[in-house]
Design a protein around this motif. Structure first.
Motif, PDB file in Angstrom:
ATOM      1  N   PHE A 161       0.828  -1.207   0.000  1.00 48.86           N
ATOM      2  CA  PHE A 161       0.000   0.000   0.000  1.00 48.86           C
ATOM      3  C   PHE A 161       0.863   1.259   0.000  1.00 48.86           C
ATOM      4  O   PHE A 161       0.627   2.190  -0.775  1.00 48.86           O
ATOM      5  N   VAL A 162       1.879   1.266   0.841  1.00 51.26           N
ATOM      6  CA  VAL A 162       2.767   2.431   0.910  1.00 51.26           C
ATOM      7  C   VAL A 162       3.491   2.627  -0.427  1.00 51.26           C
ATOM      8  O   VAL A 162       3.576   3.751  -0.944  1.00 51.26           O
ATOM      9  N   ILE A 163       3.977   1.553  -1.007  1.00 52.73           N
ATOM     10  CA  ILE A 163       4.682   1.649  -2.288  1.00 52.73           C
ATOM     11  C   ILE A 163       3.746   2.165  -3.379  1.00 52.73           C
ATOM     12  O   ILE A 163       4.118   3.035  -4.179  1.00 52.73           O
ATOM     13  N   LEU A 164       2.518   1.654  -3.415  1.00 51.76           N
ATOM     14  CA  LEU A 164       1.572   2.105  -4.433  1.00 51.76           C
ATOM     15  C   LEU A 164       1.195   3.570  -4.240  1.00 51.76           C
ATOM     16  O   LEU A 164       1.014   4.307  -5.222  1.00 51.76           O
ATOM     17  N   CYS A 165       1.069   3.999  -2.982  1.00 54.76           N
ATOM     18  CA  CYS A 165       0.777   5.411  -2.717  1.00 54.76           C
ATOM     19  C   CYS A 165       1.929   6.304  -3.156  1.00 54.76           C
ATOM     20  O   CYS A 165       1.713   7.364  -3.753  1.00 54.76           O
ATOM     21  N   LEU A 166       3.145   5.884  -2.859  1.00 53.96           N
ATOM     22  CA  LEU A 166       4.310   6.672  -3.254  1.00 53.96           C
ATOM     23  C   LEU A 166       4.477   6.703  -4.774  1.00 53.96           C
ATOM     24  O   LEU A 166       4.869   7.724  -5.349  1.00 53.96           O
ATOM     25  N   LYS A 167       4.185   5.592  -5.415  1.00 52.41           N
ATOM     26  CA  LYS A 167       4.325   5.497  -6.868  1.00 52.41           C
ATOM     27  C   LYS A 167       3.208   6.253  -7.579  1.00 52.41           C
ATOM     28  O   LYS A 167       3.381   6.742  -8.674  1.00 52.41           O
ATOM     29  N   GLY A 168       2.034   6.329  -6.946  1.00 49.65           N
ATOM     30  CA  GLY A 168       0.914   7.049  -7.536  1.00 49.65           C
ATOM     31  C   GLY A 168       0.108   6.238  -8.532  1.00 49.65           C
ATOM     32  O   GLY A 168      -0.712   6.787  -9.258  1.00 49.65           O
ATOM     33  N   GLY A 169       0.307   4.963  -8.575  1.00 48.94           N
ATOM     34  CA  GLY A 169      -0.439   4.103  -9.489  1.00 48.94           C
ATOM     35  C   GLY A 169      -0.039   2.657  -9.305  1.00 48.94           C
ATOM     36  O   GLY A 169       0.810   2.334  -8.485  1.00 48.94           O
ATOM     37  N   ILE A 170      -0.700   1.809 -10.084  1.00 47.20           N
ATOM     38  CA  ILE A 170      -0.443   0.375  -9.992  1.00 47.20           C
ATOM     39  C   ILE A 170       0.377  -0.045 -11.205  1.00 47.20           C
ATOM     40  O   ILE A 170      -0.069   0.136 -12.344  1.00 47.20           O
ATOM     41  N   PRO A 171       1.569  -0.587 -10.993  1.00 44.93           N
ATOM     42  CA  PRO A 171       2.365  -1.073 -12.134  1.00 44.93           C
ATOM     43  C   PRO A 171       1.617  -2.182 -12.883  1.00 44.93           C
ATOM     44  O   PRO A 171       0.855  -2.949 -12.286  1.00 44.93           O
ATOM     45  N   THR A 172       1.836  -2.275 -14.174  1.00 45.23           N
ATOM     46  CA  THR A 172       1.106  -3.256 -14.984  1.00 45.23           C
ATOM     47  C   THR A 172       1.386  -4.688 -14.532  1.00 45.23           C
ATOM     48  O   THR A 172       0.489  -5.530 -14.562  1.00 45.23           O
ATOM     49  N   GLY A 173       2.602  -4.961 -14.098  1.00 41.16           N
ATOM     50  CA  GLY A 173       2.923  -6.310 -13.642  1.00 41.16           C
ATOM     51  C   GLY A 173       2.147  -6.697 -12.396  1.00 41.16           C
ATOM     52  O   GLY A 173       1.627  -7.802 -12.288  1.00 41.16           O
ATOM     53  N   VAL A 174       2.051  -5.773 -11.462  1.00 39.98           N
ATOM     54  CA  VAL A 174       1.301  -6.043 -10.223  1.00 39.98           C
ATOM     55  C   VAL A 174      -0.183  -6.175 -10.537  1.00 39.98           C
ATOM     56  O   VAL A 174      -0.872  -7.046  -9.998  1.00 39.98           O
ATOM     57  N   ALA A 175      -0.703  -5.320 -11.421  1.00 41.50           N
ATOM     58  CA  ALA A 175      -2.115  -5.405 -11.803  1.00 41.50           C
ATOM     59  C   ALA A 175      -2.410  -6.743 -12.474  1.00 41.50           C
ATOM     60  O   ALA A 175      -3.419  -7.387 -12.171  1.00 41.50           O
ATOM     61  N   SER A 176      -1.530  -7.174 -13.362  1.00 42.66           N
ATOM     62  CA  SER A 176      -1.722  -8.439 -14.062  1.00 42.66           C
ATOM     63  C   SER A 176      -1.665  -9.624 -13.098  1.00 42.66           C
ATOM     64  O   SER A 176      -2.501 -10.530 -13.161  1.00 42.66           O
ATOM     65  N   ALA A 177      -0.690  -9.607 -12.194  1.00 42.77           N
ATOM     66  CA  ALA A 177      -0.555 -10.704 -11.232  1.00 42.77           C
ATOM     67  C   ALA A 177      -1.741 -10.743 -10.275  1.00 42.77           C
ATOM     68  O   ALA A 177      -2.271 -11.817  -9.968  1.00 42.77           O
ATOM     69  N   SER A 178      -2.178  -9.574  -9.809  1.00 42.44           N
ATOM     70  CA  SER A 178      -3.290  -9.557  -8.864  1.00 42.44           C
ATOM     71  C   SER A 178      -4.601  -9.956  -9.540  1.00 42.44           C
ATOM     72  O   SER A 178      -5.433 -10.626  -8.935  1.00 42.44           O
ATOM     73  N   ASP A 179      -4.782  -9.585 -10.820  1.00 37.60           N
ATOM     74  CA  ASP A 179      -5.976 -10.029 -11.543  1.00 37.60           C
ATOM     75  C   ASP A 179      -5.994 -11.550 -11.669  1.00 37.60           C
ATOM     76  O   ASP A 179      -7.041 -12.178 -11.541  1.00 37.60           O
TER      77      ASP A 179
ATOM     78  N   LEU B  50      -4.648 -13.656  -9.584  1.00 37.59           N
ATOM     79  CA  LEU B  50      -4.948 -14.220  -8.262  1.00 37.59           C
ATOM     80  C   LEU B  50      -6.422 -14.064  -7.905  1.00 37.59           C
ATOM     81  O   LEU B  50      -7.012 -14.938  -7.267  1.00 37.59           O
ATOM     82  N   LEU B  51      -7.017 -12.954  -8.298  1.00 39.25           N
ATOM     83  CA  LEU B  51      -8.419 -12.701  -7.953  1.00 39.25           C
ATOM     84  C   LEU B  51      -9.373 -13.694  -8.612  1.00 39.25           C
ATOM     85  O   LEU B  51     -10.460 -13.943  -8.098  1.00 39.25           O
ATOM     86  N   LYS B  52      -8.975 -14.275  -9.740  1.00 38.23           N
ATOM     87  CA  LYS B  52      -9.806 -15.284 -10.402  1.00 38.23           C
ATOM     88  C   LYS B  52     -10.058 -16.477  -9.481  1.00 38.23           C
ATOM     89  O   LYS B  52     -11.092 -17.125  -9.559  1.00 38.23           O
ATOM     90  N   TYR B  53      -9.091 -16.760  -8.626  1.00 34.66           N
ATOM     91  CA  TYR B  53      -9.165 -17.948  -7.769  1.00 34.66           C
ATOM     92  C   TYR B  53      -9.436 -17.595  -6.309  1.00 34.66           C
ATOM     93  O   TYR B  53      -9.193 -18.405  -5.419  1.00 34.66           O
ATOM     94  N   LEU B  54      -9.950 -16.414  -6.060  1.00 35.91           N
ATOM     95  CA  LEU B  54     -10.197 -15.965  -4.690  1.00 35.91           C
ATOM     96  C   LEU B  54     -11.169 -16.886  -3.950  1.00 35.91           C
ATOM     97  O   LEU B  54     -10.990 -17.162  -2.768  1.00 35.91           O
ATOM     98  N   ALA B  55     -12.176 -17.377  -4.646  1.00 31.88           N
ATOM     99  CA  ALA B  55     -13.167 -18.246  -3.999  1.00 31.88           C
ATOM    100  C   ALA B  55     -12.529 -19.505  -3.423  1.00 31.88           C
ATOM    101  O   ALA B  55     -12.972 -20.015  -2.390  1.00 31.88           O
ATOM    102  N   MET B  56     -11.460 -19.997  -4.065  1.00 28.79           N
ATOM    103  CA  MET B  56     -10.800 -21.207  -3.567  1.00 28.79           C
ATOM    104  C   MET B  56     -10.132 -20.977  -2.207  1.00 28.79           C
ATOM    105  O   MET B  56      -9.928 -21.923  -1.452  1.00 28.79           O
ATOM    106  N   LEU B  57      -9.825 -19.720  -1.881  1.00 31.67           N
ATOM    107  CA  LEU B  57      -9.186 -19.437  -0.606  1.00 31.67           C
ATOM    108  C   LEU B  57     -10.147 -19.618   0.569  1.00 31.67           C
ATOM    109  O   LEU B  57      -9.717 -19.714   1.713  1.00 31.67           O
ATOM    110  N   PHE B  58     -11.443 -19.678   0.282  1.00 33.77           N
ATOM    111  CA  PHE B  58     -12.421 -19.888   1.343  1.00 33.77           C
ATOM    112  C   PHE B  58     -12.633 -21.363   1.651  1.00 33.77           C
ATOM    113  O   PHE B  58     -13.274 -21.701   2.637  1.00 33.77           O
ATOM    114  N   VAL B  59     -12.125 -22.241   0.821  1.00 29.66           N
ATOM    115  CA  VAL B  59     -12.289 -23.681   1.037  1.00 29.66           C
ATOM    116  C   VAL B  59     -11.658 -24.124   2.360  1.00 29.66           C
ATOM    117  O   VAL B  59     -12.304 -24.833   3.141  1.00 29.66           O
ATOM    118  N   PRO B  60     -10.411 -23.732   2.681  1.00 28.12           N
ATOM    119  CA  PRO B  60      -9.845 -24.172   3.960  1.00 28.12           C
ATOM    120  C   PRO B  60     -10.663 -23.694   5.165  1.00 28.12           C
ATOM    121  O   PRO B  60     -10.815 -24.427   6.144  1.00 28.12           O
TER     122      PRO B  60
END
Length: 119
Positions: A39-57, A59-69
């Motif tokens: 959060f601090v890095i993104l605030c200092l940078k002023g935006g979301i780098p494309t690599g982080v956005a791509s990786a987080s997108d 991960l978000l596809k499989y968010l529902a699987m994190l509720f299984v445990p």
């Protein structure tokens, strides 16, 4: 390739958070510290780098699987949860109300600050 670097960055921050938590003996999980660092890095940078956005997108596809445990834990420890349902329920309700109150306060302060900057 951006996704690989983004994922490496996210994993690096997670590991850094785990290291900080372990080194200083903090009662905060390392993953939370890693998220705060992100959060601090993104605030200092002023935006979301494309690599982080791509990786987080990705991960978000499989968010529902994190509720299984958590669901399996409820099934396995169902009897234990039945024994302590009242304190657990009170803790969940109080934590929810506290979170809502803090979120509303932060939002009100943010709105007030943004209005004062516009004037």
């Amino acid at each position: 390739m951006d996704r690989v670097f983004g994922m490496a960055g996210l994993l690096g921050l997670w590991l850094l958070g785990e290291g900080i938590s372990a080194h200083f003996g903090l009662p905060v999980p390392g993953s939370v510290i890693g998220l705060m660092l992100l959060f601090v890095i993104l605030c200092l940078k002023g935006g979301i780098p494309t690599g982080v956005a791509s990786a987080s997108d990705s991960l978000l596809k499989y968010l529902a699987m994190l509720f299984v445990p958590a669901g399996v834990g409820i099934m396995v420890y169902g009897e234990v949860l039945l024994d302590v349902w009242l304190p657990t329920s009170v803790a969940v309700v109080l934590a929810t109300l506290l979170t809502l109150g803090i979120s509303a306060t932060v939002m009100a302060v943010s709105i007030r600050l943004s209005r004062s900057r516009e004037l």
